[in-house]
Design a protein around this motif. Structure first.
Motif, mmCIF file in Angstrom:
data_model
loop_
_atom_site.group_PDB
_atom_site.id
_atom_site.type_symbol
_atom_site.label_atom_id
_atom_site.label_comp_id
_atom_site.label_asym_id
_atom_site.label_seq_id
_atom_site.Cartn_x
_atom_site.Cartn_y
_atom_site.Cartn_z
ATOM 1 N N ARG A 115 0.657 -1.565 0.381
ATOM 2 C CA ARG A 115 -0.083 -0.001 -0.141
ATOM 3 C C ARG A 115 0.649 1.018 -0.086
ATOM 4 N NH1 ARG A 115 -3.274 -0.204 5.334
ATOM 5 N NH2 ARG A 115 -2.141 -1.391 6.023
ATOM 6 N N GLY A 116 2.394 0.848 -0.149
ATOM 7 C CA GLY A 116 3.024 2.061 -0.664
ATOM 8 C C GLY A 116 3.639 2.896 1.349
ATOM 9 N N ILE A 117 3.511 2.182 2.090
ATOM 10 C CA ILE A 117 4.088 2.315 3.471
ATOM 11 C C ILE A 117 4.473 2.342 3.656
ATOM 12 C CG2 ILE A 117 2.721 3.421 5.931
ATOM 13 C CD1 ILE A 117 -0.751 1.946 4.603
ATOM 14 N N GLY A 118 5.848 3.327 4.022
ATOM 15 C CA GLY A 118 7.024 2.386 4.515
ATOM 16 C C GLY A 118 7.364 3.611 6.242
ATOM 17 N N PRO A 119 8.215 3.250 6.533
ATOM 18 C CA PRO A 119 8.731 3.158 7.771
ATOM 19 C C PRO A 119 8.791 5.037 8.277
ATOM 20 C CG PRO A 119 10.770 1.982 7.083
ATOM 21 C CD PRO A 119 9.527 1.757 5.824
ATOM 22 N N ASP A 120 8.963 5.933 6.958
ATOM 23 C CA ASP A 120 8.629 6.923 7.279
ATOM 24 C C ASP A 120 7.498 7.680 7.094
ATOM 25 O OD1 ASP A 120 11.916 7.448 7.264
ATOM 26 O OD2 ASP A 120 11.821 8.012 5.061
ATOM 27 N N ASP A 121 6.731 6.802 7.395
ATOM 28 C CA ASP A 121 5.199 7.013 7.090
ATOM 29 C C ASP A 121 4.663 7.046 8.700
ATOM 30 O OD1 ASP A 121 5.159 7.906 4.697
ATOM 31 O OD2 ASP A 121 5.028 5.529 4.010
ATOM 32 N N LEU A 122 5.490 6.582 9.439
ATOM 33 C CA LEU A 122 4.503 5.810 10.339
ATOM 34 C C LEU A 122 5.504 6.444 11.925
ATOM 35 C CD1 LEU A 122 4.596 1.992 10.367
ATOM 36 C CD2 LEU A 122 3.465 3.374 9.164
ATOM 37 N N ARG A 123 5.160 6.752 13.190
ATOM 38 C CA ARG A 123 5.738 8.055 13.773
ATOM 39 C C ARG A 123 6.942 7.008 14.049
ATOM 40 N NH1 ARG A 123 2.631 12.410 14.989
ATOM 41 N NH2 ARG A 123 0.430 12.010 13.788
#
Lengths: 198, 198
Positions: A115-123
Motif C-alpha cells: 500500500r506504499g506505506i514505509g517506515p517514514d510514514d509511521l511515527r
C-alpha cells in the motif's frame, strides 16, 4: 429516488461511514430528522468540536485535547515500559485490561509496502528520539499479529537493537475459550512452538 | 475509558443513532477523525442543512425543501387516488414500485392508545380538508399491516365514509417468494379468505 436535495446530501454523507450503505444511511437520516432535543444540532457540534479540539499527544501520539494525553500526564507511568501500538483503538484495548502501567507509543499505521506505506510514514522517528532521551526498562511491541504487524515489529526490533534496550513482543497463541479443533494451523503452530513450562 | 472529552461527547452523540452501541460509535468516531477531505465538516454541515431546510409539504406532509413536495408539484398526479401512508419511508417504498400515479397523504404516525397517540396526533384534519375541496376517485389506505395500522385504517374508513369516497385497503397475503410452510397463521388465514378467482 427523488428525495429533496438536503436529504440526499445527508444520506450521501452518512453513507461514507464504514458499514453504512444507502439503505441504512436513509434510515439514520430519517431518525436524525425526527429526533427531538436538537439532536441534529448536537451531533453536528460534536463532530466539529471533536475535529477541531483533538490532536495527537506530543510524546506518544495518543489522541488528546491537550499537549500531553491522559497517559503521559501521569508521570508515575513514565518509569514503566513503552508499549508500541498501531492505533489509538489498540491503545484503548490495552488500557481496558488495566494490566499495563507504562506509557505508549502510537505508530498510526504499519509498514505495508503493497500500500506504499514505509517506515517514514509511521511515527518512528519520534520513538527513536524518545528512546535516546529516556531509556525505558523495556519496549513491548504490540502491533497486530499479521504479516504487516509482524514485519513492522521486526523492523522496530532491528532499529532499536543498537540502543541496548530490552525488546519484547506480545505473545501469540490460543485465545481464551479457543477450540483447538477450529483454530487455524499458524496459530496452533505458534502455540506449540511458544509453549512454556507448566 | 479515559477518552478526551470532545471524543467522549462525539461517541455519546453517535451512540444515540438506532442500532449503534458504544463500541460501534467509538469505531465511527475514530473513522470520522481519521477520514480525509474534511469529512467531519461535511457531515456536520449536511446535518444542519437538512435540519433547517427540510419541512413538510403543505398538501401531503411529505418531506420537501419547498412549499410543495416533488409529488404534489406534479399536477398531472392530482387527478389520481390519494394513498395514505404512516411515514415518509413508507411513501418512498411505494414510489419505488413506480406503480402509483396519484398523490399521498402522510399521517406521521398511527393511532396507538397504549402509547397515548390518538387521531388528533396524526395529520388527519388536513386529510379531511383535502377531501372536501378535491374529491379523489379513490382513497387507498396503506398503513402497515399490524394492530395499530389496522386500527388506524378502520378509523379513517369510518371518518371518510360520510363523504362518499371509495376507500380501499392494500392487499394482505403471501409475499412473493413466501413459503407457506414458514408463514404465520394470520397471514395464511388472510391469504385464504382474500383468495381471488384464477
Amino acid at each position: 429516488m427523488n428525495l429533496p436535495v438536503p436529504l440526499e446530501r445527508l444520506v450521501a454523507s452518512l453513507s461514507r461511514l464504514p458499514g453504512v450503505g444507502e439503505k441504512t444511511a436513509t434510515r439514520l437520516a430519517f431518525y436524525i430528522l425526527r429526533e427531538k432535543n436538537n439532536y441534529a444540532e448536537e451531533l453536528s457540534a460534536a463532530l466539529l468540536d471533536a475535529k477541531s479540539a483533538l490532536r495527537y499527544c506530543r510524546r506518544c501520539h495518543h489522541l488528546t485535547d491537550n499537549d500531553l494525553c491522559v497517559v503521559c500526564v501521569d508521570t508515575t507511568r513514565h518509569s514503566g515500559p513503552i508499549c508500541i501500538v498501531e492505533s489509538v483503538p489498540d491503545l484503548l484495548a490495552i488500557e481496558r485490561t488495566g494490566d499495563f502501567s507504562g506509557t505508549y507509543h502510537v505508530l498510526h499505521g504499519v509498514i505495508a509496502p503493497l500500500r506504499g506505506i514505509g517506515p517514514d510514514d509511521l511515527r518512528l522517528r519520534s520513538l527513536i528520539e524518545r528512546l535516546k532521551t529516556s531509556a525505558p526498562p523495556e519496549l513491548i511491541i504490540a502491533t497486530n499479529v499479521g504479516v504487516e504487524g509482524e514485519a513492522t515489529a521486526l523492523y522496530i526490533k532491528k532499529v532499536v537493537q543498537p540502543l541496548g534496550i530490552r525488546v519484547s513482543r506480545i505473545a501469540t497463541g490460543i485465545p481464551m475459550g479457543g477450540d483447538l479443533e477450529y483454530l487455524d494451523q499458524i496459530t496452533l503452530s505458534r502455540a506449540l512452538s511458544g509453549r512454556r513450562d507448566f
